[in-house]
Design an enzyme around this catalytic site. Structure first.
Site, PDB file in Angstrom:
ATOM      1  CG  ASN A 211      -0.196  -0.209   2.447  1.00 19.05           C
ATOM      2  OD1 ASN A 211       0.425   0.542   2.892  1.00 19.05           O
ATOM      3  ND2 ASN A 211      -0.366  -0.998   3.773  1.00 19.05           N
ATOM      4  CE  LYS A 290       8.394 -11.714 -14.660  1.00 12.68           C
ATOM      5  NZ  LYS A 290       9.037 -11.360 -15.841  1.00 12.68           N
ATOM      6  N   PRO A 307      -1.966 -11.654  10.591  1.00 17.18           N
ATOM      7  CG  PRO A 307       0.156 -12.281  11.132  1.00 17.18           C
ATOM      8  CD  PRO A 307      -0.511 -12.538  10.633  1.00 17.18           C
ATOM      9  CB  ILE A 309       0.481  -6.953  13.985  1.00 14.91           C
ATOM     10  CG1 ILE A 309       1.280  -7.568  12.916  1.00 14.91           C
ATOM     11  CG2 ILE A 309       1.965  -6.621  15.531  1.00 14.91           C
ATOM     12  CD1 ILE A 309       1.907  -6.557  12.154  1.00 14.91           C
TER      13      ILE A 309
HETATM   14  N1  CTP Z   1      -2.992  -3.233  12.379  1.00 17.79           N
HETATM   15  C1  CTP Z   1      -2.603  -4.444  12.666  1.00 17.79           C
HETATM   16  N2  CTP Z   1      -2.268  -5.958  12.385  1.00 17.79           N
HETATM   17  C2  CTP Z   1      -3.347  -5.734  11.157  1.00 17.79           C
HETATM   18  C3  CTP Z   1      -3.449  -5.054  10.481  1.00 17.79           C
HETATM   19  C4  CTP Z   1      -3.833  -3.381  11.334  1.00 17.79           C
HETATM   20  O1  CTP Z   1      -1.333  -3.900  13.505  1.00 17.79           O
HETATM   21  N3  CTP Z   1      -2.691  -7.068  10.635  1.00 17.79           N
HETATM   22  C5  CTP Z   1      -2.958  -2.581  13.049  1.00 17.79           C
HETATM   23  C6  CTP Z   1      -2.861  -1.381  12.504  1.00 17.79           C
HETATM   24  O2  CTP Z   1      -0.849  -0.969  12.857  1.00 17.79           O
HETATM   25  C7  CTP Z   1      -3.372   0.341  12.658  1.00 17.79           C
HETATM   26  C8  CTP Z   1      -5.063  -0.897  13.249  1.00 17.79           C
HETATM   27  O3  CTP Z   1      -4.360  -2.038  13.651  1.00 17.79           O
HETATM   28  O4  CTP Z   1      -3.095   0.150  14.343  1.00 17.79           O
HETATM   29  C9  CTP Z   1      -6.486  -0.365  12.192  1.00 17.79           C
HETATM   30  O5  CTP Z   1      -7.155  -1.232  12.207  1.00 17.79           O
HETATM   31  P1  CTP Z   1      -7.525  -2.171  11.046  1.00 17.79           P
HETATM   32  O6  CTP Z   1      -8.840  -2.837  11.334  1.00 17.79           O
HETATM   33  O7  CTP Z   1      -6.630  -3.173  10.097  1.00 17.79           O
HETATM   34  O8  CTP Z   1      -7.814  -0.474  10.063  1.00 17.79           O
HETATM   35  P2  CTP Z   1      -8.263  -1.048   8.355  1.00 17.79           P
HETATM   36  O9  CTP Z   1      -7.623  -1.488   7.477  1.00 17.79           O
HETATM   37  O10 CTP Z   1      -8.010   0.889   7.970  1.00 17.79           O
HETATM   38  O11 CTP Z   1      -9.344  -1.089   9.120  1.00 17.79           O
HETATM   39  P3  CTP Z   1     -10.874  -1.972   8.016  1.00 17.79           P
HETATM   40  O12 CTP Z   1     -10.117  -3.265   7.576  1.00 17.79           O
HETATM   41  O13 CTP Z   1     -11.754  -2.071   9.195  1.00 17.79           O
HETATM   42  O14 CTP Z   1     -11.106  -1.193   7.142  1.00 17.79           O
END
Ligand code: CTP
Length: 409
Positions: A211, A290, A307, A309
């Site tokens: 991203n 590839k 996962p 985090i």
């Molecule tokens: N986060 C994380 N590990 C993940 C996903 C997110 O630690 N696998 C943390 C991000 O660093 C941030 C928060 O969780 O602090 C964001 O939450 P998340 O629900 O993932 O946000 P979005 O992806 O923006 O939400 P959604 O999927 O609901 O649109």
């Protein structure tokens, strides 16, 4: 107690009205036991007499690069080597531009270029100049190079306007320096783990899913925490950004690597701040070779959940204070509240993104949602928001269990 005993501080004064405050600043630095040498630009000499600073610092004030007498006593390179810390206060818009460019056409700019010592600047200027994109870009460049930006403050300005641009008061600058030089800021002894940037989820040896996260917010928070004296570990996805000074950086690529790096370091930490834009999914298969195109017009990609985090750390028995980020395009606070509960975290910092908001270094607000309610920080740029957030988290840590060693300080 002289908190800056033995510290050699080179103070660069530039041509702004706040230069008059440097007399008090030098006096306070000396009272804390620092050795102070002063370099003044030509503009600064229009606002305050070098003799005043000479009397207060007890050292000859330097104003010229090409002064043969002064160079014979201590050349500009020796001066640059002498300093343990360089502080430029007030730092005018012009000075910030010149430092960002790496100019060497006067004594102060040359010393800043020639020194290996950390540099701090205390900007002071009209609020419109401070907000100008050119100044923003110069500040971003200096921050990326590790320069500490002290202030400016909000308030009445000498030009009759009100807003951000006042130099921090000398007593506040002394506190900043004590924190920077002695690691004795409000978060001294506190271990903080921060995630930042995007993750990359490999598809094959040459492709990945990722991203646009720049990592700017996480790096700004890491810098602010380190300036507050914390022992900071920054677990960063791939971003082209230098490490903030005094921060331990661990570079990773995928979400699973990020989790492993965090888990290896979280024990004993008091604060975990998850700013990373972690990929929610990764490809089921990571092809060893590839992937070749075929004649079919469509192709499906199977993904599996990564996962979480933040939730994993929040669920630990020894969980530190956990802070997550939520970037939403609408209903920010409502989503933040449910995210806070779903992930079991202490605080969620919510901001609005999309429609040109939230990306790049523009002023924005951050709504911090906790069990007790919400608080809005800003509007401010990311470096100022990061400072405000660290101040809020310091209060939050103080309100919880302060470890014995912190109480003793
Ligand atoms: N986060 C994380 N590990 C993940 C996903 C997110 O630690 N696998 C943390 C991000 O660093 C941030 C928060 O969780 O602090 C964001 O939450 P998340 O629900 O993932 O946000 P979005 O992806 O923006 O939400 P959604 O999927 O609901 O649109």
């Amino acid at each position: 107690m002289e908190r800056l005993a033995g510290q050699r501080i080179l103070l660069g004064i530039t041509g702004g009205i706040a230069a008059y405050k440097c007399a008090e600043f030098v006096r306070l630095l000396r009272a804390e036991g620092a050795e102070v040498r002063v370099v003044m630009t030509a503009g600064a000499c229009e606002f305050i007499a070098p003799l005043t600073l000479q009397a207060l610092s007890g050292e000859r004030v330097r104003t010229d690069l090409l002064d043969t007498d002064a160079e014979a006593a201590m050349g500009h390179i020796e001066l640059a080597r002498w300093a343990d810390h360089v502080v430029v206060a007030p730092a005018t818009a012009d000075t910030l531009a010149r430092l960002a460019q790496g100019r060497a056409d006067d004594l102060l700019a040359t010393v800043c270029l020639a020194t290996a010592a950390p540099i701090a600047v205390a900007p002071a200027m009209n609020r419109v100049m401070w907000d100008h994109p050119a100044t923003r870009a110069n500040i971003a460049t200096l921050e990326d190079r590790g320069t500490a930006i002290l202030g400016p403050e909000q308030g009445d300005q000498a030009c009759g306007e009100t807003g951000a641009g006042r130099m921090r008061e000398p007593a506040m600058l002394v506190e900043d320096l004590v924190g920077l030089l002695t690691g004795s800021g409000p978060l001294a002894g506190v271990r903080v783990v921060i995630t930042a940037g995007p993750t990359r989820e490999p598809l094959d040896p040459v492709r990945y899913l990722s991203n646009y996260s720049s990592g700017r917010m996480g790096f700004a928070i890491a810098a602010a925490a380190a300036r507050a004296g914390a022992d900071v570990t920054l677990v960063a996805g791939p971003v082209d950004r230098p490490s903030p000074p005094g921060v331990e950086r661990v570079d990773i690529e995928s979400a699973r690597e990020m989790l492993a790096a965090v888990e290896a370091r979280i024990s004993g930490s008091e604060l975990f701040i998850a700013t990373a834009a972690v990929a929610d999914y990764r490809p089921v298969e990571h092809a060893a070779d590839k992937i070749k195109k075929t004649d079919e017009g469509e192709r499906a990609l199977r993904l599996t959940r990564n996962p979480d985090i933040l939730a994993t750390i929040a669920a630990r028995a020894d969980a530190p204070l956990t802070v997550g980020f939520a970037a939403e395009t609408g209903d920010v606070v409502a989503y933040a509240r449910s995210k806070r509960e779903a992930k079991g975290v202490d605080l969620i910092c919510a901001n609005t993104v999309g429609h040109g908001r939230g990306f790049g270094d523009v002023a924005s607000t951050l709504t911090v949602v906790s069990a007790g309610g919400e608080r809005t920080l800003g509007p401010a740029r990311k470096d100022a928001l990061a400072r405000e957030l660290i101040a809020l988290l310091t209060d939050e840590l103080d309100a919880r269990c302060r470890p014995a060693e912190r109480l003793k300080q």
